[in-house]
Design a protein around this motif. Sequence first.
Motif, PDB file in Angstrom:
ATOM      1  N   ALA A   1      -5.001  -5.037   0.774  1.00  0.00           N
ATOM      2  CA  ALA A   1      -6.078  -4.737  -0.187  1.00  0.00           C
ATOM      3  C   ALA A   1      -5.663  -5.330  -1.549  1.00  0.00           C
ATOM      4  N   PHE A   2      -4.251  -5.771  -1.776  1.00  0.00           N
ATOM      5  CA  PHE A   2      -3.727  -6.311  -2.738  1.00  0.00           C
ATOM      6  C   PHE A   2      -2.936  -7.665  -2.331  1.00  0.00           C
ATOM      7  N   VAL A   3      -2.314  -8.118  -3.382  1.00  0.00           N
ATOM      8  CA  VAL A   3      -1.437  -9.597  -3.206  1.00  0.00           C
ATOM      9  C   VAL A   3      -0.250  -9.112  -2.439  1.00  0.00           C
ATOM     10  N   ASP A   4       0.123  -7.909  -2.782  1.00  0.00           N
ATOM     11  CA  ASP A   4       1.396  -7.656  -2.066  1.00  0.00           C
ATOM     12  C   ASP A   4       1.589  -5.908  -2.169  1.00  0.00           C
ATOM     13  N   TRP A   5       2.389  -5.327  -1.363  1.00  0.00           N
ATOM     14  CA  TRP A   5       2.676  -3.798  -1.362  1.00  0.00           C
ATOM     15  C   TRP A   5       1.456  -2.870  -1.452  1.00  0.00           C
ATOM     16  N   GLY A   6       0.438  -3.002  -2.084  1.00  0.00           N
ATOM     17  CA  GLY A   6      -0.884  -2.157  -1.964  1.00  0.00           C
ATOM     18  C   GLY A   6      -0.411  -1.012  -3.115  1.00  0.00           C
ATOM     19  N   THR A   7      -1.263  -0.253  -2.882  1.00  0.00           N
ATOM     20  CA  THR A   7      -1.598   0.985  -4.077  1.00  0.00           C
ATOM     21  C   THR A   7      -1.247   2.321  -3.313  1.00  0.00           C
ATOM     22  N   ALA A   8      -2.103   2.779  -2.483  1.00  0.00           N
ATOM     23  CA  ALA A   8      -2.265   4.275  -1.828  1.00  0.00           C
ATOM     24  C   ALA A   8      -0.691   4.269  -0.840  1.00  0.00           C
ATOM     25  N   LEU A   9      -0.584   2.837  -0.116  1.00  0.00           N
ATOM     26  CA  LEU A   9       0.383   2.712   0.856  1.00  0.00           C
ATOM     27  C   LEU A   9       1.921   2.328   0.136  1.00  0.00           C
ATOM     28  N   SER A  10       1.783   1.796  -0.946  1.00  0.00           N
ATOM     29  CA  SER A  10       2.889   1.517  -1.554  1.00  0.00           C
ATOM     30  C   SER A  10       4.127   2.704  -1.713  1.00  0.00           C
ATOM     31  N   PRO A  11       3.659   3.892  -2.168  1.00  0.00           N
ATOM     32  CA  PRO A  11       4.630   4.843  -2.156  1.00  0.00           C
ATOM     33  C   PRO A  11       5.015   5.341  -0.996  1.00  0.00           C
ATOM     34  N   ILE A  12       4.267   5.289   0.322  1.00  0.00           N
ATOM     35  CA  ILE A  12       4.408   5.526   1.593  1.00  0.00           C
ATOM     36  C   ILE A  12       5.723   4.511   2.031  1.00  0.00           C
ATOM     37  N   TYR A  13       5.581   3.235   1.612  1.00  0.00           N
ATOM     38  CA  TYR A  13       6.495   2.086   1.964  1.00  0.00           C
ATOM     39  C   TYR A  13       7.845   2.510   1.046  1.00  0.00           C
ATOM     40  N   SER A  14       7.727   2.816   0.207  1.00  0.00           N
ATOM     41  CA  SER A  14       8.962   3.268  -0.754  1.00  0.00           C
ATOM     42  C   SER A  14       9.501   4.619  -0.232  1.00  0.00           C
ATOM     43  N   ALA A  15       8.910   5.340   0.190  1.00  0.00           N
ATOM     44  CA  ALA A  15       9.684   6.415   0.776  1.00  0.00           C
ATOM     45  C   ALA A  15      10.082   6.368   2.141  1.00  0.00           C
ATOM     46  N   LYS A  16       9.554   5.607   2.829  1.00  0.00           N
ATOM     47  CA  LYS A  16      10.230   5.165   3.994  1.00  0.00           C
ATOM     48  C   LYS A  16      11.481   4.406   4.086  1.00  0.00           C
ATOM     49  N   ARG A  17      11.595   3.528   3.044  1.00  0.00           N
ATOM     50  CA  ARG A  17      12.584   2.647   2.645  1.00  0.00           C
ATOM     51  C   ARG A  17      13.539   3.526   2.342  1.00  0.00           C
ATOM     52  N   LYS A  18      13.469   4.680   1.707  1.00  0.00           N
ATOM     53  CA  LYS A  18      14.315   5.634   0.979  1.00  0.00           C
ATOM     54  C   LYS A  18      15.070   6.743   2.074  1.00  0.00           C
ATOM     55  N   GLY A  19      14.390   6.224   3.112  1.00  0.00           N
ATOM     56  CA  GLY A  19      15.095   7.289   4.329  1.00  0.00           C
ATOM     57  C   GLY A  19      14.164   8.552   4.560  1.00  0.00           C
ATOM     58  N   LYS A  20      12.978   8.744   3.798  1.00  0.00           N
ATOM     59  CA  LYS A  20      12.273  10.110   3.910  1.00  0.00           C
ATOM     60  C   LYS A  20      11.430   9.900   5.200  1.00  0.00           C
ATOM     61  N   ASN A  21      11.507  11.148   5.820  1.00  0.00           N
ATOM     62  CA  ASN A  21      10.830  11.387   7.082  1.00  0.00           C
ATOM     63  C   ASN A  21       9.176  11.691   6.692  1.00  0.00           C
ATOM     64  N   ILE A  22       8.213  10.887   7.016  1.00  0.00           N
ATOM     65  CA  ILE A  22       6.853  11.231   6.706  1.00  0.00           C
ATOM     66  C   ILE A  22       6.239  10.643   7.873  1.00  0.00           C
ATOM     67  N   PHE A  23       4.790  11.087   7.523  1.00  0.00           N
ATOM     68  CA  PHE A  23       3.776  10.990   8.801  1.00  0.00           C
ATOM     69  C   PHE A  23       2.708  10.692   8.288  1.00  0.00           C
ATOM     70  N   VAL A  24       1.730   9.760   8.765  1.00  0.00           N
ATOM     71  CA  VAL A  24       0.486   9.251   7.964  1.00  0.00           C
ATOM     72  C   VAL A  24      -0.774   9.724   9.016  1.00  0.00           C
ATOM     73  N   PHE A  25      -1.442  10.357   8.452  1.00  0.00           N
ATOM     74  CA  PHE A  25      -2.958  10.508   9.166  1.00  0.00           C
ATOM     75  C   PHE A  25      -3.716   9.291   8.561  1.00  0.00           C
ATOM     76  N   VAL A  26      -4.284   8.393   9.333  1.00  0.00           N
ATOM     77  CA  VAL A  26      -5.160   7.272   8.983  1.00  0.00           C
ATOM     78  C   VAL A  26      -6.640   7.925   9.274  1.00  0.00           C
ATOM     79  N   ASP A  27      -7.213   7.509   8.486  1.00  0.00           N
ATOM     80  CA  ASP A  27      -8.855   7.854   8.532  1.00  0.00           C
ATOM     81  C   ASP A  27      -9.091   6.587   9.028  1.00  0.00           C
ATOM     82  N   GLU A  28      -9.962   6.655  10.377  1.00  0.00           N
ATOM     83  CA  GLU A  28     -10.366   5.443  10.787  1.00  0.00           C
ATOM     84  C   GLU A  28     -11.365   4.574   9.875  1.00  0.00           C
ATOM     85  N   THR A  29     -12.167   5.145   9.088  1.00  0.00           N
ATOM     86  CA  THR A  29     -13.110   4.353   7.875  1.00  0.00           C
ATOM     87  C   THR A  29     -13.982   3.566   8.436  1.00  0.00           C
ATOM     88  N   ARG A  30     -15.123   4.340   9.036  1.00  0.00           N
ATOM     89  CA  ARG A  30     -16.146   3.580   9.513  1.00  0.00           C
ATOM     90  C   ARG A  30     -17.159   3.412   8.213  1.00  0.00           C
TER      91      ARG A  30
END
Length: 331
Positions: free
Chosen positions: A149-178
């Motif tokens: 949705a952006f040129v790179d990284w994104g917005t809502a998902l960018s913190p999620i990618y950073s948290a994952k790279r820092k080794g945090k254990n996370i889980f994401v609920f993905v709304d299908e978005t009809r």
Amino acid sequence: MKVNDKLFKTVWLEDDVVKMINQPILPDRFEIRECKNHAETAEAIKTMIVRGAGAIGATAGYGMAQAFIQGEDIEKAAELIKNTRPTAQNLFYAVNKVLKAKDKEEAVKIAEEIAEEDSEASKKIGEYGETLIKDNDKILTHCNAGWLAFVDWGTALSPIYSAKRKGKNIFVFVDETRPRLQGARLTAWELGNEDVPHAIIADNAAGHYMKNGDVNLVITGADRIAANGDTANKIGTYEKAVLAKENNIPFYIAAPTSTIDISCPSGENIPIEERDEKEVLEVRGVKLSPEKSHAKNPAFDVTPARYITGIITEKGVIKPNKEDIKKIINP
Ligand code: MRU
């Protein structure tokens, strides 16, 4: 982001050709679409070959640069590009910026700066947003406000990618978005590429998980933020925000400051795009409904600022109110 071991941006300019990842065919196929002139680029925005506020903005900037390079009528080109999609503020931000160029060299320079600014802002949003994510958090997101949705990284998902790279254990609920399934197709594809544990849920399952205590945090993107903090985002965001408040779950919007429309006093003034009814009546070309039924298809809704815990920007996390927004736009 890496796709098959190769680094890609969502959209870029090569000579006078705009190249972009063809999003409607994901996740089945990964292909690059080439637009040879500003009219083809405008059509790609309109038909959502490229979509998402930041990516639309960068593409619009490149489309304007193409018009300069190819000696087109610049005012007409700006009109054509502005008329593709009405809600995402980044599109107008980019067209108006490139419109000020004196010549083709300057137009290309401004368009490249817009794209660079977008990807830098997304990275920063990841750094600020990551601090809001705790180990073992379960995060819900709506639509796709990721790398695509952006040129790179994104917005809502960018913190999620950073948290994952820092080794945090996370889980994401993905709304299908009809109706266009940006969550089920695009967000799930991105999270899979980044090895982020996730599950796609039907749009109407979010309340169930929130009420049962399975969601600790909601982060979505934004297509336009009004001066008072009211925020337009993909249809269905409003109901997630209301559910989050009801269940005492923090609800954050992640967006670059280029998504803020300071000239728009409140959410009531944000134009909401109405798209083709076919998007609701069909799923990927397969008809779901009785022949005679019609559908309504607003692409966005507005979440009033009172439901938003904070806005994660490239300049820090702010409260969704007039004062904080004014300060961040004009420091
Ligand atoms: O209609 P789209 O796919 O262009 O919608 C935009 C979005 O992807 C979402 O609303 C998103 O959450 C904000 S834009 C990054």
